[in-house]
Design a protein around this motif. Structure first.
Motif, PDB file in Angstrom:
ATOM      1  N   GLY A 269      56.457  23.817   4.536  1.00  0.00           N
ATOM      2  CA  GLY A 269      56.622  24.810   5.472  1.00  0.00           C
ATOM      3  C   GLY A 269      57.267  25.756   4.890  1.00  0.00           C
ATOM      4  O   GLY A 269      57.663  26.949   5.560  1.00  0.00           O
ATOM      5  N   PHE A 270      57.314  25.833   3.511  1.00  0.00           N
ATOM      6  CA  PHE A 270      58.134  26.928   2.882  1.00  0.00           C
ATOM      7  C   PHE A 270      57.214  28.235   3.054  1.00  0.00           C
ATOM      8  O   PHE A 270      57.568  29.269   2.928  1.00  0.00           O
ATOM      9  CB  PHE A 270      58.447  26.705   1.432  1.00  0.00           C
ATOM     10  N   TYR A 271      55.708  28.110   3.037  1.00  0.00           N
ATOM     11  CA  TYR A 271      54.905  29.394   3.134  1.00  0.00           C
ATOM     12  C   TYR A 271      53.482  29.018   3.527  1.00  0.00           C
ATOM     13  O   TYR A 271      53.361  27.574   3.582  1.00  0.00           O
ATOM     14  CB  TYR A 271      54.661  29.955   1.798  1.00  0.00           C
ATOM     15  N   SER A 272      52.783  29.878   3.588  1.00  0.00           N
ATOM     16  CA  SER A 272      51.421  29.357   4.216  1.00  0.00           C
ATOM     17  C   SER A 272      50.534  28.961   3.090  1.00  0.00           C
ATOM     18  O   SER A 272      50.901  29.177   1.950  1.00  0.00           O
ATOM     19  CB  SER A 272      50.921  30.591   5.067  1.00  0.00           C
ATOM     20  N   ILE A 273      49.342  28.429   3.549  1.00  0.00           N
ATOM     21  CA  ILE A 273      48.297  27.992   2.422  1.00  0.00           C
ATOM     22  C   ILE A 273      47.831  29.367   1.783  1.00  0.00           C
ATOM     23  O   ILE A 273      47.546  29.148   0.541  1.00  0.00           O
ATOM     24  CB  ILE A 273      47.158  27.152   3.245  1.00  0.00           C
ATOM     25  N   GLN A 274      47.774  30.444   2.547  1.00  0.00           N
ATOM     26  CA  GLN A 274      47.227  31.490   1.549  1.00  0.00           C
ATOM     27  C   GLN A 274      48.384  31.759   0.540  1.00  0.00           C
ATOM     28  O   GLN A 274      48.057  32.314  -0.668  1.00  0.00           O
ATOM     29  CB  GLN A 274      46.991  32.621   2.508  1.00  0.00           C
ATOM     30  N   GLU A 275      49.711  31.796   0.726  1.00  0.00           N
ATOM     31  CA  GLU A 275      50.543  32.045   0.059  1.00  0.00           C
ATOM     32  C   GLU A 275      50.457  31.046  -1.179  1.00  0.00           C
ATOM     33  O   GLU A 275      50.970  31.649  -2.310  1.00  0.00           O
ATOM     34  CB  GLU A 275      52.030  32.265   0.727  1.00  0.00           C
ATOM     35  N   ALA A 276      50.324  29.728  -0.756  1.00  0.00           N
ATOM     36  CA  ALA A 276      50.325  28.729  -1.740  1.00  0.00           C
ATOM     37  C   ALA A 276      49.301  28.948  -2.851  1.00  0.00           C
ATOM     38  O   ALA A 276      49.500  28.996  -4.143  1.00  0.00           O
ATOM     39  CB  ALA A 276      50.130  27.456  -1.168  1.00  0.00           C
ATOM     40  N   VAL A 277      48.254  29.485  -2.310  1.00  0.00           N
ATOM     41  CA  VAL A 277      46.853  29.491  -3.322  1.00  0.00           C
ATOM     42  C   VAL A 277      47.388  30.975  -4.176  1.00  0.00           C
ATOM     43  O   VAL A 277      46.948  30.788  -5.407  1.00  0.00           O
ATOM     44  CB  VAL A 277      45.683  29.934  -2.444  1.00  0.00           C
ATOM     45  N   SER A 278      47.870  32.085  -3.692  1.00  0.00           N
ATOM     46  CA  SER A 278      48.230  33.261  -4.450  1.00  0.00           C
ATOM     47  C   SER A 278      49.274  32.769  -5.383  1.00  0.00           C
ATOM     48  O   SER A 278      49.346  33.192  -6.564  1.00  0.00           O
ATOM     49  CB  SER A 278      48.994  34.184  -3.553  1.00  0.00           C
ATOM     50  N   LEU A 279      50.310  31.941  -5.076  1.00  0.00           N
ATOM     51  CA  LEU A 279      51.122  31.353  -6.181  1.00  0.00           C
ATOM     52  C   LEU A 279      50.534  30.615  -7.231  1.00  0.00           C
ATOM     53  O   LEU A 279      50.962  30.799  -8.506  1.00  0.00           O
ATOM     54  CB  LEU A 279      52.280  30.634  -5.466  1.00  0.00           C
ATOM     55  N   ILE A 280      49.614  29.371  -6.725  1.00  0.00           N
ATOM     56  CA  ILE A 280      48.756  28.837  -7.977  1.00  0.00           C
ATOM     57  C   ILE A 280      48.080  29.919  -8.918  1.00  0.00           C
ATOM     58  O   ILE A 280      48.476  29.523  -9.974  1.00  0.00           O
ATOM     59  CB  ILE A 280      47.888  27.999  -7.063  1.00  0.00           C
ATOM     60  N   LYS A 281      47.433  30.696  -8.248  1.00  0.00           N
ATOM     61  CA  LYS A 281      46.799  31.700  -9.249  1.00  0.00           C
ATOM     62  C   LYS A 281      47.563  32.387 -10.121  1.00  0.00           C
ATOM     63  O   LYS A 281      47.333  32.613 -11.278  1.00  0.00           O
ATOM     64  CB  LYS A 281      45.913  32.674  -8.325  1.00  0.00           C
ATOM     65  N   ARG A 282      48.848  33.093  -9.463  1.00  0.00           N
ATOM     66  CA  ARG A 282      49.838  33.737 -10.391  1.00  0.00           C
ATOM     67  C   ARG A 282      50.338  32.709 -11.415  1.00  0.00           C
ATOM     68  O   ARG A 282      50.410  33.197 -12.671  1.00  0.00           O
ATOM     69  CB  ARG A 282      50.905  34.318  -9.534  1.00  0.00           C
ATOM     70  N   ASP A 283      50.827  31.506 -10.920  1.00  0.00           N
ATOM     71  CA  ASP A 283      51.543  30.733 -11.948  1.00  0.00           C
ATOM     72  C   ASP A 283      50.278  30.278 -13.085  1.00  0.00           C
ATOM     73  O   ASP A 283      50.826  29.954 -14.177  1.00  0.00           O
ATOM     74  CB  ASP A 283      52.167  29.462 -11.181  1.00  0.00           C
ATOM     75  N   THR A 284      49.170  30.020 -12.587  1.00  0.00           N
ATOM     76  CA  THR A 284      48.170  29.538 -13.503  1.00  0.00           C
ATOM     77  C   THR A 284      47.869  30.848 -14.713  1.00  0.00           C
ATOM     78  O   THR A 284      47.649  30.461 -15.872  1.00  0.00           O
ATOM     79  CB  THR A 284      46.742  29.395 -12.951  1.00  0.00           C
ATOM     80  N   ARG A 285      47.856  31.889 -14.070  1.00  0.00           N
ATOM     81  CA  ARG A 285      47.833  33.357 -14.975  1.00  0.00           C
ATOM     82  C   ARG A 285      49.012  33.139 -16.056  1.00  0.00           C
ATOM     83  O   ARG A 285      48.794  33.468 -17.125  1.00  0.00           O
ATOM     84  CB  ARG A 285      47.738  34.532 -14.314  1.00  0.00           C
ATOM     85  N   ARG A 286      49.962  32.744 -15.663  1.00  0.00           N
ATOM     86  CA  ARG A 286      51.189  32.852 -16.395  1.00  0.00           C
ATOM     87  C   ARG A 286      51.093  31.823 -17.435  1.00  0.00           C
ATOM     88  O   ARG A 286      51.548  32.007 -18.657  1.00  0.00           O
ATOM     89  CB  ARG A 286      52.658  32.901 -15.693  1.00  0.00           C
ATOM     90  N   TYR A 287      50.814  30.534 -16.947  1.00  0.00           N
ATOM     91  CA  TYR A 287      50.420  29.511 -18.088  1.00  0.00           C
ATOM     92  C   TYR A 287      49.577  29.841 -19.077  1.00  0.00           C
ATOM     93  O   TYR A 287      49.781  29.446 -20.210  1.00  0.00           O
ATOM     94  CB  TYR A 287      50.229  28.248 -16.908  1.00  0.00           C
ATOM     95  N   ALA A 288      48.453  30.525 -18.734  1.00  0.00           N
ATOM     96  CA  ALA A 288      47.448  30.667 -19.734  1.00  0.00           C
ATOM     97  C   ALA A 288      48.118  31.878 -20.648  1.00  0.00           C
ATOM     98  O   ALA A 288      47.885  31.709 -21.761  1.00  0.00           O
ATOM     99  CB  ALA A 288      46.168  31.312 -18.837  1.00  0.00           C
TER     100      ALA A 288
END
Length: 331
Positions: A269-288
């Protein structure tokens, strides 16, 4: 297979660059088998967020070092090196060419050039550091690392407590930053390093054919965004829920990986699924970005610059062209 015929093909690159299917086509063309060099695909039951190749791809060519440990088991680069060497030797004995494929730079470095062993685990110090993190709050150890070893702090994600603790442990025990030790090993000046070859299991260094795939940033980021959307469509949330139901808690190193920790945040419940998806995309870009920073420091990589329109078979053809150019006729 004679020593002269022993070639070790390595295909590396950042996440989502397009390695997996192209590597299968390369292995098919060479009569080889694939050895994964991905520190996330080792975990059983963690399929979607780790972007494991689909079953039909895995069925085309034998794959090794995928699904080998449970999510709550520890698996080190040293273990990877040892097992991979055994597989390479067996493939050579069968007259097959090993094709190493992945984006975990430490695994690839360990296999090709050995590991700087470093000091043994000092469990009292490790426990003390973990206790400090609990006492002073999340991020305290990473901030301390930034003071002792700024380069390591840039490379290690703030949430990766295992790597943060190890980097601090080395710096505190040796008085030298971990990145300095790695730099010496990379240049071959560390007297304590393992021999920088794949020893009896593999070829000499000049017989490693290391090929890197890379794309323009915009192209790569679009591919990452598409991949994350596809993960959600394939049931990423359900996969995380299932893993939690099996007792794999959120503090495990495997569960703090890309995709898993963000979905856990959504489930809590920390954030919405849309926010979770945005975080995954952002963090994956940083990982790359971190992956490419690592690979740029590695020697002997022949880079292939891919275009947005390049399909897997075209990527495979470009890789095979480099391989054939590196192998004289008759070998």
């Amino acid at each position: 297979m004679t020593k002269e015929e022993r070639k070790l093909i390595v295909i590396l690159g950042s996440t989502a660059v397009g390695k997996s299917l192209a590597a299968v086509m390369v292995a098919e063309a060479l009569g080889g088998e694939i050895i994964s060099a991905d520190s996330r695909q080792i975990y059983q039951g963690m399929d979607i967020a780790t972007a494991k190749p689909e079953p039909e791809i895995l069925a085309r060519v034998p794959h090794h070092l995928i699904d080998i440990v449970r999510p709550d088991q520890i698996f080190s680069a040293g273990q990877y090196r040892e097992i991979a060497q055994q597989i390479i030797l067996r493939l050579y004995q069968q007259g097959k060419i090993p094709v190493i494929v992945g984006g975990t730079g430490l695994y690839i470095r360990a296999l090709l050039r050995g590991l700087w062993p470093g000091p043994k685990a000092h469990w009292d110090l490790r426990n003390q550091l973990v206790e400090e993190e609990r006492t002073f709050g999340p991020g305290y150890l990473h901030q301390r690392l930034a003071e002792l070893d700024p380069e390591a702090a840039l490379r290690i994600h703030p949430h990766d407590e295992v790597k943060t603790v190890r980097a601090l442990e080395v710096a505190l025990l040796t008085g030298v930053p971990l990145t300095r030790h790695h730099e010496k090993h990379r240049k071959g000046t560390s007297s304590s390093a393992n021999p920088p070859t794949v020893e009896s299991a593999g070829p000499e260094q000049d017989e490693h054919i290391v090929i890197g795939l890379r794309r323009d940033r915009e192209d790569l980021y679009q591919r990452i965004n598409h991949r994350v959307d596809e993960m959600v469509r394939l049931g990423l949330v359900g996969e995380v829920e299932h893993l939690l139901s099996l007792g794999y808690h959120a503090d495990l190193s495997s569960m703090r990986g890309l995709g898993y920790r963000q979905v856990i945040g959504y489930l809590r419940g920390f954030y919405s699924i849309q926010e979770a998806v945005s975080l995954i995309k952002r963090d994956t870009r940083r990982y790359a970005k971190r992956q490419m920073t690592w690979f740029r420091k590695e020697p002997h990589i022949q880079w292939i610059d891919l275009k947005p329109e390049d399909q897997a078979h075209q990527v495979a053809e470009k890789v095979l062209t480099l391989i054939h150019a590196a192998v004289p006729d008759g070998q």
